[in-house]
Motif scaffolding. Sequence first.
Motif, PDB file in Angstrom:
ATOM      1  N   CYS A  27       0.840  -1.196   0.000  1.00 57.85           N
ATOM      2  CA  CYS A  27       0.000   0.000   0.000  1.00 57.85           C
ATOM      3  C   CYS A  27       0.873   1.243   0.000  1.00 57.85           C
ATOM      4  O   CYS A  27       2.098   1.157   0.086  1.00 57.85           O
ATOM      5  CB  CYS A  27      -0.935   0.007   1.202  1.00 57.85           C
ATOM      6  N   TYR A  28       0.222   2.390  -0.076  1.00 56.03           N
ATOM      7  CA  TYR A  28       0.900   3.672   0.053  1.00 56.03           C
ATOM      8  C   TYR A  28       0.953   4.081   1.527  1.00 56.03           C
ATOM      9  O   TYR A  28       0.107   3.670   2.315  1.00 56.03           O
ATOM     10  CB  TYR A  28       0.173   4.758  -0.748  1.00 56.03           C
ATOM     11  N   VAL A  29       1.937   4.896   1.847  1.00 56.39           N
ATOM     12  CA  VAL A  29       2.102   5.437   3.204  1.00 56.39           C
ATOM     13  C   VAL A  29       2.217   6.952   3.085  1.00 56.39           C
ATOM     14  O   VAL A  29       2.964   7.454   2.242  1.00 56.39           O
ATOM     15  CB  VAL A  29       3.375   4.870   3.884  1.00 56.39           C
ATOM     16  N   LEU A  30       1.489   7.663   3.928  1.00 54.25           N
ATOM     17  CA  LEU A  30       1.553   9.115   3.953  1.00 54.25           C
ATOM     18  C   LEU A  30       2.073   9.582   5.308  1.00 54.25           C
ATOM     19  O   LEU A  30       1.623   9.095   6.346  1.00 54.25           O
ATOM     20  CB  LEU A  30       0.167   9.717   3.700  1.00 54.25           C
ATOM     21  N   GLU A  31       3.028  10.498   5.256  1.00 56.18           N
ATOM     22  CA  GLU A  31       3.583  11.115   6.470  1.00 56.18           C
ATOM     23  C   GLU A  31       3.627  12.621   6.266  1.00 56.18           C
ATOM     24  O   GLU A  31       3.398  13.128   5.166  1.00 56.18           O
ATOM     25  CB  GLU A  31       5.021  10.660   6.703  1.00 56.18           C
ATOM     26  N   ASP A  32       4.007  13.318   7.330  1.00 58.99           N
ATOM     27  CA  ASP A  32       4.261  14.747   7.229  1.00 58.99           C
ATOM     28  C   ASP A  32       5.546  14.959   6.434  1.00 58.99           C
ATOM     29  O   ASP A  32       6.209  14.008   6.017  1.00 58.99           O
ATOM     30  CB  ASP A  32       4.393  15.351   8.631  1.00 58.99           C
ATOM     31  N   SER A  33       5.923  16.205   6.261  1.00 57.92           N
ATOM     32  CA  SER A  33       7.132  16.561   5.514  1.00 57.92           C
ATOM     33  C   SER A  33       8.394  16.089   6.217  1.00 57.92           C
ATOM     34  O   SER A  33       8.456  16.055   7.444  1.00 57.92           O
ATOM     35  CB  SER A  33       7.234  18.081   5.363  1.00 57.92           C
ATOM     36  N   ILE A  34       9.397  15.789   5.413  1.00 58.24           N
ATOM     37  CA  ILE A  34      10.729  15.511   5.936  1.00 58.24           C
ATOM     38  C   ILE A  34      11.353  16.862   6.255  1.00 58.24           C
ATOM     39  O   ILE A  34      11.354  17.769   5.420  1.00 58.24           O
ATOM     40  CB  ILE A  34      11.583  14.751   4.901  1.00 58.24           C
ATOM     41  N   ARG A  35      11.843  17.004   7.480  1.00 54.85           N
ATOM     42  CA  ARG A  35      12.425  18.280   7.911  1.00 54.85           C
ATOM     43  C   ARG A  35      13.775  18.028   8.592  1.00 54.85           C
ATOM     44  O   ARG A  35      13.959  17.004   9.234  1.00 54.85           O
ATOM     45  CB  ARG A  35      11.505  18.978   8.913  1.00 54.85           C
ATOM     46  N   ASP A  36      14.671  18.998   8.455  1.00 54.52           N
ATOM     47  CA  ASP A  36      15.958  18.910   9.153  1.00 54.52           C
ATOM     48  C   ASP A  36      15.772  19.097  10.646  1.00 54.52           C
ATOM     49  O   ASP A  36      16.463  18.484  11.444  1.00 54.52           O
ATOM     50  CB  ASP A  36      16.936  19.955   8.619  1.00 54.52           C
ATOM     51  N   GLU A  37      14.843  19.956  11.016  1.00 51.53           N
ATOM     52  CA  GLU A  37      14.560  20.211  12.419  1.00 51.53           C
ATOM     53  C   GLU A  37      13.120  19.808  12.707  1.00 51.53           C
ATOM     54  O   GLU A  37      12.196  20.224  12.008  1.00 51.53           O
ATOM     55  CB  GLU A  37      14.763  21.696  12.733  1.00 51.53           C
ATOM     56  N   LYS A  38      12.938  19.003  13.745  1.00 52.16           N
ATOM     57  CA  LYS A  38      11.618  18.473  14.068  1.00 52.16           C
ATOM     58  C   LYS A  38      10.655  19.559  14.534  1.00 52.16           C
ATOM     59  O   LYS A  38      10.991  20.393  15.363  1.00 52.16           O
ATOM     60  CB  LYS A  38      11.732  17.402  15.162  1.00 52.16           C
ATOM     61  N   ILE A  39       9.448  19.513  13.958  1.00 54.81           N
ATOM     62  CA  ILE A  39       8.316  20.288  14.452  1.00 54.81           C
ATOM     63  C   ILE A  39       7.343  19.243  14.993  1.00 54.81           C
ATOM     64  O   ILE A  39       6.835  18.415  14.227  1.00 54.81           O
ATOM     65  CB  ILE A  39       7.647  21.117  13.335  1.00 54.81           C
ATOM     66  N   PRO A  40       7.113  19.205  16.307  1.00 55.52           N
ATOM     67  CA  PRO A  40       6.264  18.156  16.889  1.00 55.52           C
ATOM     68  C   PRO A  40       4.911  18.023  16.173  1.00 55.52           C
ATOM     69  O   PRO A  40       4.223  19.013  15.944  1.00 55.52           O
ATOM     70  CB  PRO A  40       6.081  18.610  18.332  1.00 55.52           C
ATOM     71  N   GLY A  41       4.587  16.785  15.788  1.00 52.90           N
ATOM     72  CA  GLY A  41       3.317  16.488  15.135  1.00 52.90           C
ATOM     73  C   GLY A  41       3.241  16.890  13.679  1.00 52.90           C
ATOM     74  O   GLY A  41       2.211  16.714  13.041  1.00 52.90           O
ATOM     75  N   SER A  42       4.341  17.414  13.117  1.00 48.83           N
ATOM     76  CA  SER A  42       4.337  17.873  11.723  1.00 48.83           C
ATOM     77  C   SER A  42       5.592  17.470  10.960  1.00 48.83           C
ATOM     78  O   SER A  42       5.927  18.096   9.961  1.00 48.83           O
ATOM     79  CB  SER A  42       4.192  19.401  11.673  1.00 48.83           C
ATOM     80  N   THR A  43       6.277  16.458  11.429  1.00 50.24           N
ATOM     81  CA  THR A  43       7.534  16.062  10.819  1.00 50.24           C
ATOM     82  C   THR A  43       7.551  14.552  10.588  1.00 50.24           C
ATOM     83  O   THR A  43       7.194  13.784  11.477  1.00 50.24           O
ATOM     84  CB  THR A  43       8.723  16.456  11.721  1.00 50.24           C
ATOM     85  N   ALA A  44       7.969  14.151   9.391  1.00 47.67           N
ATOM     86  CA  ALA A  44       8.128  12.725   9.089  1.00 47.67           C
ATOM     87  C   ALA A  44       9.231  12.148   9.963  1.00 47.67           C
ATOM     88  O   ALA A  44      10.178  12.845  10.332  1.00 47.67           O
ATOM     89  CB  ALA A  44       8.478  12.540   7.616  1.00 47.67           C
ATOM     90  N   ILE A  45       9.110  10.879  10.290  1.00 51.73           N
ATOM     91  CA  ILE A  45      10.151  10.244  11.088  1.00 51.73           C
ATOM     92  C   ILE A  45      11.434  10.152  10.263  1.00 51.73           C
ATOM     93  O   ILE A  45      11.381  10.097   9.030  1.00 51.73           O
ATOM     94  CB  ILE A  45       9.717   8.855  11.606  1.00 51.73           C
ATOM     95  N   PRO A  46      12.589  10.178  10.917  1.00 54.54           N
ATOM     96  CA  PRO A  46      13.838  10.099  10.167  1.00 54.54           C
ATOM     97  C   PRO A  46      14.042   8.707   9.561  1.00 54.54           C
ATOM     98  O   PRO A  46      13.537   7.711  10.080  1.00 54.54           O
ATOM     99  CB  PRO A  46      14.904  10.398  11.224  1.00 54.54           C
ATOM    100  N   ALA A  47      14.788   8.689   8.457  1.00 54.20           N
ATOM    101  CA  ALA A  47      15.135   7.409   7.837  1.00 54.20           C
ATOM    102  C   ALA A  47      15.838   6.544   8.872  1.00 54.20           C
ATOM    103  O   ALA A  47      16.615   7.044   9.692  1.00 54.20           O
ATOM    104  CB  ALA A  47      16.033   7.637   6.626  1.00 54.20           C
ATOM    105  N   GLY A  48      15.526   5.265   8.864  1.00 55.27           N
ATOM    106  CA  GLY A  48      16.154   4.366   9.821  1.00 55.27           C
ATOM    107  C   GLY A  48      15.441   3.032   9.871  1.00 55.27           C
ATOM    108  O   GLY A  48      14.521   2.764   9.101  1.00 55.27           O
TER     109      GLY A  48
END
Length: 148
Positions: A27-48
Amino acid sequence: MEIRVKLSRQGKNTTLSELYINDEFICYVLEDSIRDEKIPGSTAIPAGRYKLEYNRYGAMNGRYQRWYPKFHKGMIELKGIPNFSYVYIHKGNTHANTAGCLLVGNTMRYDKNFGDYEVHQSQKAYKTVYKRLSALMEKGEVFIKVRY
């Protein structure tokens, strides 16, 4: 066992990926934007690479238990994400539904007016993904590799 979430596209506020189990597109997965600095509740999890475990506490778990009493064993949570907690795989359609979690859907759509992606048929995708992941988790440890 290891599953993969592979980056597909990025919108203004969204990250669209594809979920694979044993190299099979699920299936598809949707997340928030990838960001260098985390914005709580609005940032995709880091690659890992993160372990999947059940979380059997909280209001969201209670709702899903009521909605899916025949198969729900707890929210599937990604554990060990630096500076993130309570990251679940669940249903929803837009980045407004994510709060940092992974939303699943069988189809996707690009909204030109907002410059963002959405996932649809989320409930159907959630049932499929949950049952498959739950079966794998019953057999042993399951890890998810994000953005590979």
